[in-house]
Design a protein around this motif. Structure first.
Motif, PDB file in Angstrom:
ATOM      1  N   GLU A  38       0.862  -1.185   0.000  1.00 20.12           N
ATOM      2  CA  GLU A  38       0.000   0.000   0.000  1.00 20.12           C
ATOM      3  C   GLU A  38       0.893   1.228   0.000  1.00 20.12           C
ATOM      4  N   LEU A  39       0.383   2.329  -0.541  1.00 21.60           N
ATOM      5  CA  LEU A  39       1.171   3.562  -0.593  1.00 21.60           C
ATOM      6  C   LEU A  39       1.615   3.955   0.816  1.00 21.60           C
ATOM      7  N   GLY A  40       2.892   4.317   0.932  1.00 17.88           N
ATOM      8  CA  GLY A  40       3.376   4.936   2.170  1.00 17.88           C
ATOM      9  C   GLY A  40       3.343   4.070   3.405  1.00 17.88           C
ATOM     10  N   ARG A  41       3.426   2.759   3.250  1.00 15.81           N
ATOM     11  CA  ARG A  41       3.356   1.879   4.423  1.00 15.81           C
ATOM     12  C   ARG A  41       4.733   1.571   4.999  1.00 15.81           C
ATOM     13  N   GLN A  42       5.796   2.022   4.334  1.00 15.53           N
ATOM     14  CA  GLN A  42       7.136   1.670   4.817  1.00 15.53           C
ATOM     15  C   GLN A  42       7.716   2.853   5.597  1.00 15.53           C
ATOM     16  N   ALA A  43       8.947   3.255   5.307  1.00 17.40           N
ATOM     17  CA  ALA A  43       9.586   4.324   6.101  1.00 17.40           C
ATOM     18  C   ALA A  43       8.740   5.585   6.153  1.00 17.40           C
ATOM     19  N   SER A  44       8.023   5.855   5.057  1.00 15.46           N
ATOM     20  CA  SER A  44       7.323   7.134   4.975  1.00 15.46           C
ATOM     21  C   SER A  44       6.199   7.226   5.999  1.00 15.46           C
ATOM     22  N   ARG A  45       5.709   6.101   6.453  1.00 18.56           N
ATOM     23  CA  ARG A  45       4.681   6.126   7.483  1.00 18.56           C
ATOM     24  C   ARG A  45       5.296   6.077   8.878  1.00 18.56           C
ATOM     25  N   ALA A  46       6.493   5.479   8.956  1.00 25.02           N
ATOM     26  CA  ALA A  46       7.152   5.333  10.261  1.00 25.02           C
ATOM     27  C   ALA A  46       7.767   6.646  10.741  1.00 25.02           C
ATOM     28  N   ALA A  47       7.974   7.587   9.822  1.00 25.09           N
ATOM     29  CA  ALA A  47       8.788   8.772  10.139  1.00 25.09           C
ATOM     30  C   ALA A  47       8.138   9.672  11.181  1.00 25.09           C
ATOM     31  N   ALA A  48       9.006  10.473  11.821  1.00 28.29           N
ATOM     32  CA  ALA A  48       8.530  11.412  12.837  1.00 28.29           C
ATOM     33  C   ALA A  48       7.960  12.680  12.203  1.00 28.29           C
ATOM     34  N   GLY A  49       8.526  13.089  11.085  1.00 29.34           N
ATOM     35  CA  GLY A  49       7.982  14.263  10.392  1.00 29.34           C
ATOM     36  C   GLY A  49       8.691  15.570  10.699  1.00 29.34           C
ATOM     37  N   MET A  50       9.916  15.488  11.241  1.00 33.82           N
ATOM     38  CA  MET A  50      10.660  16.735  11.494  1.00 33.82           C
ATOM     39  C   MET A  50      11.175  17.309  10.176  1.00 33.82           C
ATOM     40  N   LEU A  51      11.104  18.617  10.077  1.00 29.05           N
ATOM     41  CA  LEU A  51      11.702  19.352   8.946  1.00 29.05           C
ATOM     42  C   LEU A  51      12.833  20.143   9.586  1.00 29.05           C
ATOM     43  N   ALA A  52      13.967  19.470   9.782  1.00 27.47           N
ATOM     44  CA  ALA A  52      14.946  19.979  10.742  1.00 27.47           C
ATOM     45  C   ALA A  52      16.377  19.955  10.218  1.00 27.47           C
ATOM     46  N   PRO A  53      16.660  20.711   9.145  1.00 31.36           N
ATOM     47  CA  PRO A  53      18.039  20.700   8.615  1.00 31.36           C
ATOM     48  C   PRO A  53      19.061  21.219   9.608  1.00 31.36           C
ATOM     49  N   GLN A  54      18.693  22.151  10.476  1.00 28.71           N
ATOM     50  CA  GLN A  54      19.696  22.725  11.378  1.00 28.71           C
ATOM     51  C   GLN A  54      20.109  21.723  12.462  1.00 28.71           C
ATOM     52  N   ALA A  55      19.231  20.773  12.761  1.00 26.39           N
ATOM     53  CA  ALA A  55      19.612  19.705  13.684  1.00 26.39           C
ATOM     54  C   ALA A  55      20.289  18.556  12.944  1.00 26.39           C
ATOM     55  N   GLU A  56      19.854  18.296  11.715  1.00 26.53           N
ATOM     56  CA  GLU A  56      20.318  17.092  11.010  1.00 26.53           C
ATOM     57  C   GLU A  56      21.650  17.280  10.272  1.00 26.53           C
ATOM     58  N   ALA A  57      21.890  18.480   9.710  1.00 19.19           N
ATOM     59  CA  ALA A  57      23.108  18.652   8.896  1.00 19.19           C
ATOM     60  C   ALA A  57      24.306  18.904   9.809  1.00 19.19           C
ATOM     61  N   ASP A  58      25.463  18.421   9.381  1.00 16.69           N
ATOM     62  CA  ASP A  58      26.664  18.572  10.214  1.00 16.69           C
ATOM     63  C   ASP A  58      27.527  19.754   9.814  1.00 16.69           C
ATOM     64  N   GLY A  59      27.133  20.489   8.803  1.00 18.20           N
ATOM     65  CA  GLY A  59      27.932  21.638   8.402  1.00 18.20           C
ATOM     66  C   GLY A  59      27.360  22.248   7.139  1.00 18.20           C
ATOM     67  N   PRO A  60      27.941  23.391   6.720  1.00 17.61           N
ATOM     68  CA  PRO A  60      27.445  24.000   5.488  1.00 17.61           C
ATOM     69  C   PRO A  60      27.824  23.148   4.281  1.00 17.61           C
ATOM     70  N   GLY A  61      27.138  23.379   3.166  1.00 21.06           N
ATOM     71  CA  GLY A  61      27.466  22.624   1.947  1.00 21.06           C
ATOM     72  C   GLY A  61      26.210  22.273   1.188  1.00 21.06           C
ATOM     73  N   PRO A  62      26.361  21.511   0.107  1.00 23.25           N
ATOM     74  CA  PRO A  62      25.214  21.208  -0.759  1.00 23.25           C
ATOM     75  C   PRO A  62      24.070  20.498  -0.043  1.00 23.25           C
ATOM     76  N   PHE A  63      24.386  19.617   0.916  1.00 17.11           N
ATOM     77  CA  PHE A  63      23.308  18.896   1.602  1.00 17.11           C
ATOM     78  C   PHE A  63      22.481  19.866   2.449  1.00 17.11           C
ATOM     79  N   LEU A  64      23.162  20.749   3.176  1.00 18.96           N
ATOM     80  CA  LEU A  64      22.433  21.755   3.963  1.00 18.96           C
ATOM     81  C   LEU A  64      21.579  22.613   3.027  1.00 18.96           C
ATOM     82  N   ASP A  65      22.153  23.049   1.912  1.00 19.38           N
ATOM     83  CA  ASP A  65      21.421  23.926   0.986  1.00 19.38           C
ATOM     84  C   ASP A  65      20.163  23.220   0.452  1.00 19.38           C
ATOM     85  N   LEU A  66      20.322  21.936   0.124  1.00 23.32           N
ATOM     86  CA  LEU A  66      19.167  21.179  -0.381  1.00 23.32           C
ATOM     87  C   LEU A  66      18.090  21.096   0.703  1.00 23.32           C
ATOM     88  N   CYS A  67      18.527  20.798   1.927  1.00 19.80           N
ATOM     89  CA  CYS A  67      17.558  20.647   3.030  1.00 19.80           C
ATOM     90  C   CYS A  67      16.878  21.977   3.350  1.00 19.80           C
TER      91      CYS A  67
END
Ligand code: FAD
Ligand code: GLY
Length: 371
Positions: A38-67
């Motif tokens: 079924e749609l969204g029954r795997q990780a996408s349903r298990a997730a917490a739902g944080m939109l948190a690049p400042q907590a998740e990224a370890d430094g500046p760079g392309p990944f931070l910019d994307l987030c």
């Protein structure tokens, strides 16, 4: 029987569904998505739902910019989806308190410094001020960083809304159909075999999360995605006991509008086993006790687990697959697939339409694993 489509998406987690919505909204007339469950029954349903690049990224760079671009995209997405589908994704721009262990003060100062240099808002919060903001937090916590621009959503609502909008716009999202093979002719894909049928497609997009390695094995290519299990425990409160996301050294709290609080999450290599364990639940309860001892009296509601798709460098792979010009991949979103999902869909649509995406995707090229 063979049927045909312009774009065929494999995998109905948040990444696949976001791609379907973006592609059909970008003007592609025939978009088909195939999900084996079924749609969204795997990780996408298990997730917490944080939109948190400042907590998740370890430094500046392309990944931070994307987030950061992905976080900004959510500011208008909630209203767009509500207007189009009536679904409320519970976008909560409440900010995040990043608890600082005394042993981690130097690292926290460094985090605050690079974030300010990147133009991000960061405030330092004393222990006393912290308890003014969140009285439930332990008196042992001596301080925090506050990231006022972080937010959270309810992932299953995001998925439902993206899927409803994609369908309303004319995309076909098929459930309980598994892609079991590819049809390849002279280095181009002609289509796939799925559910006893041949489905022909001009373009194929693989969004199969941690199963992408297995899927692409069918083509003799190995994209090294692996599953990283995450478990979550949910407590239930009469009223929301927190007004911010809280991120600690051992775990995090995500408060929902209805009084639920998620306590997340473990990081485990357990193959494709997405079952929660007593060890996982115990470690999350210990994390909760260290951050907010009074929470331990709350009724236990539920525990679950999901599999984050991780590539060896921790970055997603978004782009054209090497040597097969009409195959695209969007996977490896690891800890940030809910954050990155809607933007990823829009970037994939730009790529498929051969436009230049507004964010450079070079650092996320799937080809980096095949050089
Ligand atoms: P999935 O959701 O796994 O979807 C892939 C789909 O492909 C599956 O439905 C599967 O059935 C299907 N599939 C596989 N093979 C085939 C096939 N052959 N044919 C047809 N279908 C197939 N991210 C955040 O941004 N914020 C968070 O706070 C957050 N918290 C998390 C907490 C936990 C506990 C976990 C586990 C993850 C968390 N994440 C978070 C990460 C996020 O959930 C993932 O990055 C994201 O869901 C990955 O989405 P996906 O679509 O790539 O994969
Ligand atoms: N981003 C939170 C998690 O993956 O647990």
């Amino acid at each position: 029987m063979a049927r045909g489509t312009e774009v065929l998406i494999i995998g109905g987690g948040i990444i696949g569904v976001a791609c379907a919505r973006a592609l059909i909204r970008a003007g592609i007339r025939r978009v088909v998505l195939i999900e084996r469950g079924e749609l969204g029954r795997q990780a996408s349903r298990a997730a917490a739902g944080m939109l948190a690049p400042q907590a998740e990224a370890d430094g500046p760079g392309p990944f931070l910019d994307l987030c950061l671009a992905a976080r900004a995209r959510y500011r208008t997405l909630g209203a767009e989806l509500r207007d189009a589908t009536g679904e409320d994704i519970e976008y909560c721009p409440w900010g995040l308190l990043y608890l600082v262990d005394p042993a981690e003060q130097e690292a926290a100062r460094g985090r605050a410094a690079w974030q300010r240099s990147a133009g991000l808002r960061v405030e330092e919060v004393s222990g006393q001020a912290l308890r003014g903001l969140e009285p439930a937090l332990s008196p042992d916590i001596q301080g925090a960083l506050f990231f006022p621009d972080e937010a959270h959503v309810r992932p299953c609502a995001v998925l439902r809304a993206l899927a409803a909008d994609a369908r309303q716009q004319g995309a076909q999202l098929l459930e309980n159909v598994e892609v079991v093979d590819f049809i390849l002719a002279e280095d181009r894909l002609r289509g796939v075999r799925a559910g006893g049928e041949t489905i022909l497609a001009d373009v194929v997009v693989a969004c199969t999360g941690p199963w992408t390695a297995r899927l692409l094995d069918l083509l003799g290519h190995r994209l090294p995605v692996e599953p990283v299990r995450g478990q979550i425990v949910r407590g239930r409160f009469a009223r929301p006991p927190l007004t911010h996301l809280v991120w600690g050294p051992l775990g995090y709290f995500v408060p929902r509008l209805n009084g639920e609080v998620l306590i997340g999450a473990t990081m485990e290599l357990a193959g494709f086993d997405a079952t929660p364990t007593l060890n996982g639940v115990a470690s999350l309860c210990e994390a909760a006790r260290s951050m907010a001892p009074s929470f331990m009296a709350a009724p236990f509601d539920k525990a679950w687990a999901g599999l984050r798709p991780r590539l060896p460098d921790g970055l997603p792979a978004i782009g054209r697959f090497p040597d097969i010009p009409n195959l695209y991949v969007a996977t490896g979103h690891y800890r940030n697939g809910i954050l990155l999902g809607p933007l990823t869909g829009e970037l994939v649509a730009e790529l498929v339409l051969e436009k230049r995406p507004p964010v450079s995707l070079d650092p996320f090229s799937p080809g980096r694993f095949f050089r």
